[in-house]
Design an enzyme around this catalytic site. Structure first.
Site, PDB file in Angstrom:
ATOM      1  N   LYS A 199      42.509  46.456  79.491  1.00 17.26           N
ATOM      2  CA  LYS A 199      43.165  47.514  78.703  1.00 17.26           C
ATOM      3  C   LYS A 199      42.199  48.044  77.634  1.00 17.26           C
ATOM      4  CE  LYS A 199      46.868  46.417  76.040  1.00 17.26           C
ATOM      5  NZ  LYS A 199      48.280  46.095  75.750  1.00 17.26           N
TER       6      LYS A 199
ATOM      7  N   GLU B  36      54.847  49.018  59.135  1.00 18.14           N
ATOM      8  CA  GLU B  36      55.518  49.589  60.307  1.00 18.14           C
ATOM      9  C   GLU B  36      56.954  49.962  59.949  1.00 18.14           C
ATOM     10  OE1 GLU B  36      54.816  48.273  64.351  1.00 18.14           O
ATOM     11  OE2 GLU B  36      56.925  47.707  64.450  1.00 18.14           O
TER      12      GLU B  36
ATOM     13  N   THR C 122      57.545  53.212  65.249  1.00 16.86           N
ATOM     14  CA  THR C 122      57.797  52.713  66.603  1.00 16.86           C
ATOM     15  C   THR C 122      58.505  53.765  67.466  1.00 16.86           C
ATOM     16  OG1 THR C 122      59.908  51.714  66.066  1.00 16.86           O
ATOM     17  CG2 THR C 122      57.952  50.332  65.778  1.00 16.86           C
TER      18      THR C 122
ATOM     19  N   GLN D 190      51.278  40.992  68.046  1.00 17.19           N
ATOM     20  CA  GLN D 190      52.682  40.608  67.889  1.00 17.19           C
ATOM     21  C   GLN D 190      52.773  39.715  66.657  1.00 17.19           C
ATOM     22  OE1 GLN D 190      55.734  41.039  67.991  1.00 17.19           O
ATOM     23  NE2 GLN D 190      56.152  40.901  70.192  1.00 17.19           N
TER      24      GLN D 190
ATOM     25  N   ARG E 112      53.362  49.697  76.983  1.00 20.62           N
ATOM     26  CA  ARG E 112      54.171  49.764  78.199  1.00 20.62           C
ATOM     27  C   ARG E 112      55.646  49.868  77.827  1.00 20.62           C
ATOM     28  NH1 ARG E 112      55.460  44.582  81.736  1.00 20.62           N
ATOM     29  NH2 ARG E 112      56.915  44.436  79.989  1.00 20.62           N
ATOM     30  N   GLY E 113      56.080  49.060  76.868  1.00 24.67           N
ATOM     31  CA  GLY E 113      57.515  48.966  76.563  1.00 24.67           C
ATOM     32  C   GLY E 113      58.130  47.845  77.384  1.00 24.67           C
ATOM     33  N   ASP E 114      59.289  47.396  76.946  1.00 24.20           N
ATOM     34  CA  ASP E 114      59.971  46.329  77.693  1.00 24.20           C
ATOM     35  C   ASP E 114      60.684  46.917  78.899  1.00 24.20           C
ATOM     36  OD1 ASP E 114      59.270  44.033  76.260  1.00 24.20           O
ATOM     37  OD2 ASP E 114      60.668  44.589  74.663  1.00 24.20           O
TER      38      ASP E 114
HETATM   39  P1  FAD Z   1      50.987  45.607  78.836  1.00 22.08           P
HETATM   40  O1  FAD Z   1      49.673  45.697  78.151  1.00 22.08           O
HETATM   41  O2  FAD Z   1      51.192  46.412  80.057  1.00 22.08           O
HETATM   42  O3  FAD Z   1      51.275  44.061  79.138  1.00 22.08           O
HETATM   43  C1  FAD Z   1      52.555  43.639  79.603  1.00 22.08           C
HETATM   44  C2  FAD Z   1      52.383  42.441  80.546  1.00 22.08           C
HETATM   45  O4  FAD Z   1      51.760  42.883  81.753  1.00 22.08           O
HETATM   46  C3  FAD Z   1      51.480  41.330  79.999  1.00 22.08           C
HETATM   47  O5  FAD Z   1      51.974  40.109  80.479  1.00 22.08           O
HETATM   48  C4  FAD Z   1      50.139  41.650  80.598  1.00 22.08           C
HETATM   49  O6  FAD Z   1      49.278  40.507  80.667  1.00 22.08           O
HETATM   50  C5  FAD Z   1      50.545  42.159  81.970  1.00 22.08           C
HETATM   51  N1  FAD Z   1      49.579  43.101  82.552  1.00 22.08           N
HETATM   52  C6  FAD Z   1      48.918  44.084  81.929  1.00 22.08           C
HETATM   53  N2  FAD Z   1      48.150  44.775  82.783  1.00 22.08           N
HETATM   54  C7  FAD Z   1      48.356  44.217  84.006  1.00 22.08           C
HETATM   55  C8  FAD Z   1      47.861  44.471  85.309  1.00 22.08           C
HETATM   56  N3  FAD Z   1      46.985  45.460  85.537  1.00 22.08           N
HETATM   57  N4  FAD Z   1      48.311  43.697  86.344  1.00 22.08           N
HETATM   58  C9  FAD Z   1      49.195  42.694  86.129  1.00 22.08           C
HETATM   59  N5  FAD Z   1      49.688  42.399  84.899  1.00 22.08           N
HETATM   60  C10 FAD Z   1      49.279  43.142  83.869  1.00 22.08           C
HETATM   61  N6  FAD Z   1      58.121  48.301  72.308  1.00 22.08           N
HETATM   62  C11 FAD Z   1      58.788  49.472  72.218  1.00 22.08           C
HETATM   63  O7  FAD Z   1      59.679  49.750  73.019  1.00 22.08           O
HETATM   64  N7  FAD Z   1      58.473  50.397  71.240  1.00 22.08           N
HETATM   65  C12 FAD Z   1      57.481  50.167  70.323  1.00 22.08           C
HETATM   66  O8  FAD Z   1      57.212  51.003  69.473  1.00 22.08           O
HETATM   67  C13 FAD Z   1      56.776  48.926  70.389  1.00 22.08           C
HETATM   68  N8  FAD Z   1      55.753  48.632  69.526  1.00 22.08           N
HETATM   69  C14 FAD Z   1      55.060  47.460  69.659  1.00 22.08           C
HETATM   70  C15 FAD Z   1      53.981  47.200  68.793  1.00 22.08           C
HETATM   71  C16 FAD Z   1      53.261  46.017  68.887  1.00 22.08           C
HETATM   72  C17 FAD Z   1      52.113  45.757  67.963  1.00 22.08           C
HETATM   73  C18 FAD Z   1      53.618  45.043  69.863  1.00 22.08           C
HETATM   74  C19 FAD Z   1      52.861  43.744  69.950  1.00 22.08           C
HETATM   75  C20 FAD Z   1      54.668  45.288  70.731  1.00 22.08           C
HETATM   76  C21 FAD Z   1      55.399  46.501  70.644  1.00 22.08           C
HETATM   77  N9  FAD Z   1      56.453  46.789  71.526  1.00 22.08           N
HETATM   78  C22 FAD Z   1      57.123  47.993  71.416  1.00 22.08           C
HETATM   79  C23 FAD Z   1      56.860  45.813  72.538  1.00 22.08           C
HETATM   80  C24 FAD Z   1      56.082  46.003  73.854  1.00 22.08           C
HETATM   81  O9  FAD Z   1      56.391  47.248  74.411  1.00 22.08           O
HETATM   82  C25 FAD Z   1      56.463  44.857  74.796  1.00 22.08           C
HETATM   83  O10 FAD Z   1      55.954  43.647  74.312  1.00 22.08           O
HETATM   84  C26 FAD Z   1      56.142  45.051  76.270  1.00 22.08           C
HETATM   85  O11 FAD Z   1      56.788  43.996  77.000  1.00 22.08           O
HETATM   86  C27 FAD Z   1      54.670  44.992  76.614  1.00 22.08           C
HETATM   87  O12 FAD Z   1      53.995  46.092  76.199  1.00 22.08           O
HETATM   88  P2  FAD Z   1      52.378  46.151  76.286  1.00 22.08           P
HETATM   89  O13 FAD Z   1      51.998  47.500  75.858  1.00 22.08           O
HETATM   90  O14 FAD Z   1      51.789  44.987  75.593  1.00 22.08           O
HETATM   91  O15 FAD Z   1      52.210  45.980  77.875  1.00 22.08           O
END
Ligand code: FAD
Length: 291
Positions: free
Chosen positions: A167, A17, A48, A178, A107-109
């Site tokens: 998802k 990455e 990223t 992660q 989703r992103g933070d």
């Molecule tokens: P989600 O899948 O939406 O999950 C986020 C939270 O919401 C979890 O607690 C989940 O259980 C909960 N959730 C999901 N769906 C629902 C629902 N329908 N109802 C209620 N709760 C729900 N960040 C960046 O900004 N740029 C990047 O390039 C980047 N790359 C990453 C690559 C990897 C491999 C990982 C592990 C993380 C990366 N991140 C990146 C960080 C990531 O964006 C954050 O961890 C973010 O907080 C969650 O993203 P997610 O896509 O996992 O979200």
């Protein structure tokens, strides 16, 4: 090439990455670093994406360059939180124009400034919203993120895995984890998600910690558990940059060997734009990877 084609054969693979620059000024330096990593010919490279779209252009520029100049398959990350449909659709079009086949749908933070605000009217509240759109659009191989130590916003692992299953069912072709520093956490997670019917390939993400400052950030980002063996290593070598780097690379190599020995076929290394680290890990594994 689609990442799923790589994952569906029996070969052991390593991928890396990289992250894009924040500003135009840093572009050439980052580009050179990513090219050095690409010249090692990993299975694929992920690039990223800055939450909120800050580095979206550079994500595509870097991904396209690696693919076109080095023939390394690329995975472009895309986040959707706090974005509008118009913005995300424009990004998807850009990816198609750049012939990107693999997208990490995230989703992103939530930006600090938006923490606690009402999100009910947002176009994208979770990664699943983006996965659905990419799937409906067709043509992309879609990756999703997963968390062996539970996403920090989830109440518990049962809830986290439930949302992960939704998802995946919405269209993820594979998952990347992660970072984690204790492989048992990964094995336990894999057992649980397989039990809940998540069958897509899961690529464990391993982060070589090469300086003591990285650790605090890694824990903040991932909430990772630090095994005693790892803490001892940092205590002993943390103040000696060269020694810490060597120890961190060996620790990550050891993690990867254990993963391969236990049946994992694909490992993703959070190489953080460090070609020397990527090169050392590959050379440590040369016989194992048959390179
Ligand atoms: P989600 O899948 O939406 O999950 C986020 C939270 O919401 C979890 O607690 C989940 O259980 C909960 N959730 C999901 N769906 C629902 C629902 N329908 N109802 C209620 N709760 C729900 N960040 C960046 O900004 N740029 C990047 O390039 C980047 N790359 C990453 C690559 C990897 C491999 C990982 C592990 C993380 C990366 N991140 C990146 C960080 C990531 O964006 C954050 O961890 C973010 O907080 C969650 O993203 P997610 O896509 O996992 O979200």
């Amino acid at each position: 090439m689609k990442i799923t084609e790589l994952l569906n054969n029996d070969r052991l693979t390593l991928s890396f990455e990289v992250f894009p620059p924040k500003t135009e000024m840093g572009f050439e330096t980052v580009k050179a670093a990513t090219e050095k990593i690409a010249s090692l010919h990993p299975a694929f490279m992920s690039v990223t994406y800055g939450a909120g779209g800050g580095t979206s252009k550079y994500t595509l520029d870097i991904a396209k360059n690696i693919k076109e100049r080095y023939g390394v398959p690329t995975l472009a990350h895309l986040t959707c939180v706090s974005s509008t449909k118009d913005t995300v659709h424009a990004r998807i079009k850009d990816m198609k124009d750049a012939h990107i086949e693999n997208v990490m749908a995230l989703r992103g933070d939530i930006p600090d400034s938006m923490a606690g605000c009402d999100r009910s009217g947002w176009d994208y509240r979770h990664a699943i919203d983006l996965v659905r759109e990419l799937k409906a659009d067709g043509g992309f191989c879609i990756g999703g993120a997963c968390y062996p130590e539970i996403h920090p916003e989830s109440r518990d692992q049962r809830e986290d895995i439930l949302h992960l299953k939704e998802k995946v069912d919405a269209g993820c072709d594979f998952l990347t984890t992660q970072m984690f520093f204790d492989n048992n956490l990964l094995y336990n997670f894999l057992y649980k998600i397989r039990e809940r019917g998540i069958t897509v390939p899961v690529i464990p993400g391993v982060m070589p910690i090469t300086n003591a400052n990285q650790i605090e950030r890694a824990i903040k980002l991932s909430g990772s558990f630090m095994p005693r063996r790892f803490v001892t290593l940092v205590d002993k070598f943390g103040s000696d940059p060269e020694a810490m780097k060597q120890a961190g690379i060996v620790y990550a190599t050891d993690q990867i060997i254990d993963l391969f020995a236990n049946g994992v076929r694909n490992v993703h290394v959070y190489s953080m734009n460090k070609p020397d680290v990527a090169e050392k890990i590959l050379s440590n594994l040369s016989a194992i990877l048959g390179k």
